[in-house]
Design an enzyme around this catalytic site. Structure first.
Site, short mmCIF file in Angstrom:
data_model
loop_
_atom_site.label_atom_id
_atom_site.label_comp_id
_atom_site.label_asym_id
_atom_site.label_seq_id
_atom_site.Cartn_x
_atom_site.Cartn_y
_atom_site.Cartn_z
N ASP A 8 -30.50 -32.41 -34.07
CA ASP A 8 -30.34 -30.94 -34.01
C ASP A 8 -29.50 -30.51 -35.20
O ASP A 8 -28.41 -31.05 -35.45
CB ASP A 8 -29.68 -30.53 -32.69
CG ASP A 8 -29.60 -29.01 -32.54
OD1 ASP A 8 -30.34 -28.46 -31.72
OD2 ASP A 8 -28.77 -28.40 -33.24
N ASP A 106 -35.05 -25.98 -35.06
CA ASP A 106 -34.06 -26.84 -35.72
C ASP A 106 -33.78 -28.14 -34.98
O ASP A 106 -32.76 -28.77 -35.22
CB ASP A 106 -32.76 -26.06 -35.97
CG ASP A 106 -31.87 -26.01 -34.74
OD1 ASP A 106 -32.41 -25.97 -33.62
OD2 ASP A 106 -30.64 -26.03 -34.91
N GLU A 107 -34.69 -28.54 -34.08
CA GLU A 107 -34.45 -29.82 -33.43
C GLU A 107 -35.72 -30.58 -33.15
O GLU A 107 -36.78 -30.00 -32.97
CB GLU A 107 -33.62 -29.66 -32.15
CG GLU A 107 -34.24 -28.85 -31.07
CD GLU A 107 -33.19 -28.35 -30.08
OE1 GLU A 107 -33.00 -29.02 -29.07
OE2 GLU A 107 -32.57 -27.30 -30.34
N1 DCP Z 1 -30.73 -18.58 -32.59
C1 DCP Z 1 -30.94 -17.22 -32.43
N2 DCP Z 1 -30.42 -16.57 -31.33
C2 DCP Z 1 -29.71 -17.26 -30.38
C3 DCP Z 1 -29.51 -18.66 -30.54
C4 DCP Z 1 -30.02 -19.28 -31.67
O1 DCP Z 1 -31.59 -16.60 -33.26
N3 DCP Z 1 -29.20 -16.61 -29.34
C5 DCP Z 1 -31.24 -19.24 -33.81
C6 DCP Z 1 -30.15 -19.32 -34.84
C7 DCP Z 1 -29.71 -20.74 -34.82
C8 DCP Z 1 -30.98 -21.47 -34.43
O2 DCP Z 1 -31.67 -20.58 -33.55
O3 DCP Z 1 -29.21 -21.18 -36.09
C9 DCP Z 1 -30.74 -22.79 -33.74
O4 DCP Z 1 -30.02 -22.58 -32.55
P1 DCP Z 1 -28.98 -23.62 -31.98
O5 DCP Z 1 -28.77 -23.31 -30.56
O6 DCP Z 1 -29.42 -25.02 -32.31
O7 DCP Z 1 -27.61 -23.28 -32.72
P2 DCP Z 1 -27.12 -23.55 -34.21
O8 DCP Z 1 -28.02 -24.49 -34.93
O9 DCP Z 1 -26.93 -22.25 -34.88
O10 DCP Z 1 -25.69 -24.18 -34.00
P3 DCP Z 1 -25.30 -25.63 -33.43
O11 DCP Z 1 -26.57 -26.36 -33.08
O12 DCP Z 1 -24.52 -26.29 -34.52
O13 DCP Z 1 -24.47 -25.35 -32.23
CA CA Z 2 -28.69 -26.41 -33.96
CA CA Z 3 -31.25 -26.22 -31.61
#
Ligand code: DCP
Ligand code: CA
Ligand code: CA
Length: 350
Positions: A8, A106-107
């Protein structure tokens, strides 16, 4: 059963922005839904870890985020760009040759079979390094016997971490981890489980499995299995490939037609390379155009024969795309080969 490596990306959208605008690095940064000019209206989609120190989170109104940290750097989300980065990540991961399941933008989970924990751990270290080197982005990786435990390991190791939950560590983990960390346990199930005296995941084993099924249906059965260290969630790879496509955003050069033609050559070559790798032929060609106003048009064409030729792919694609790109300003193009057949299988058919 094969081991699962679960990847991820860390603070994905914001990390993509830091990558192309390094000057944003090191200070709190949020990516959100609205224009910079109108930034107080939207929602935070994600933020870097510097911003998280101030309590800023995904889904929070941008206004609130600015209240928490008034000098927050803010960028409007650019979905097309994140999609491209995502494609590059998935392409790299699938080049490793293991079955791969894309879980979200992203995963991804890959099934490394009977590689064993030691080798899987080495591979995961290499993946982290390569994603950092090639794409300039940090990620976190979890390894375990199934997708659920591997994802939980990944969540626990964030950010920029790597955690392996082998048999020994898994039991300790289940005893010490709050049941609300289990994927699928929302606030309602959490209340019910708490009322039954469950705190850690392992505590679920103290409950009669029949009662769990009564309360939660088939999810109850899964909860009982997971609590006992059994994770049967498997990586489901796209076994039957229906089409192979590639797309890319134009740089917006003066001579649009020329840029489209040369990009189409590159994309067609990539599609042919992918077909060759899979020993496949195509019987249809499709193109897609996204205009600057984000509207899209597609065209496709079935052929009367199967081919694996670059010239066939390119010449069909270029004539369709010229028709679509004459009038409007184009932002992105894509080319697709479909009606795929296995080369050896095809010969058997005819
Ligand atoms: N995303 C979004 N709205 C949300 C949650 C996420 O648009 N409420 C988008 C932005 C994030 C991406 O999806 O960058 C991936 O979500 P993740 O939950 O994997 O979170 P991040 O990658 O941002 O952070 P991390 O995985 O480091 O906690
Ligand atoms: Ca992420
Ligand atoms: Ca994710």
């Amino acid at each position: 059963m094969g081991l699962v490596i679960y990847i991820d990306m860390d603070y994905f959208f914001a990390a993509c922005e830091e990558k192309r605008h390094p000057e944003l690095k090191g200070r709190p940064l949020a990516v959100g839904t609205s224009d910079s000019a109108d930034k107080l209206r939207g929602v935070v989609q994600t933020c870097n870890y510097e911003a998280r120190k101030y309590g800023i989170r995904s889904g929070m109104p941008t206004l609130k985020a600015f209240q928490l940290y008034k000098d927050l750097q803010y960028v409007k989300a650019d979905d097309a760009y994140y999609e491209e980065v995502s494609n590059a990540i998935m392409e790299y991961l699938s080049s490793l040759g293991f079955p791969l399941e894309k879980m979200s933008i992203d995963e991804a989970a890959i099934d490394v079979g009977d590689l064993g924990y030691g080798k899987a751990n080495e591979l995961a270290e290499r993946i982290k390094e390569e994603i950092k080197q090639r794409l300039g982005l940090p990620c976190t990786i979890g390894i375990s016997i199934g997708k659920v435990f591997a994802k939980m390991a990944c969540d626990k190791a964030k950010p920029d971490g790597l955690l392996t939950l082998d048999e020994v560590h898994l039991h300790e983990f289940l005893k010490s981890t709050d049941v609300k960390k289990l994927p699928g346990v929302g606030s309602k199930s959490y209340e019910k489980l708490s009322a039954m005296g469950v705190k850690s995941i392992a505590d679920i084993r103290n409950i009669d499995p029949l009662r769990l099924v009564d309360e939660f249906g088939s999810f109850g059965r899964e909860l009982y299995a997971l609590a006992g260290g059994i994770d049967e969630s498997k990586v489901v790879s796209e076994e039957r490939v229906l089409s192979i496509s590639r797309e890319r955003t134009l740089r917006g050069l003066e001579d649009q037609q020329k840029e489209i033609d040369s990009m189409l050559e590159v994309l067609s070559k990539e599609v042919i390379a992918e077909l060759n790798k899979r020993k496949m032929e195509f019987g249809g060609v499709g193109v897609k155009v996204r205009y600057v106003d984000f509207s899209e048009k597609v065209r496709d064409r079935s052929l009367s024969y199967y081919s694996n030729s670059y010239d066939v792919l390119y010449s069909n694609a270029v004539s369709m795309i010229r028709e679509l790109s004459r009038a409007n300003k184009v932002r992105k193009i894509g080319v697709k080969a479909y009606r795929l057949g296995n080369m050896s299988g095809q010969k058997k058919l005819f």
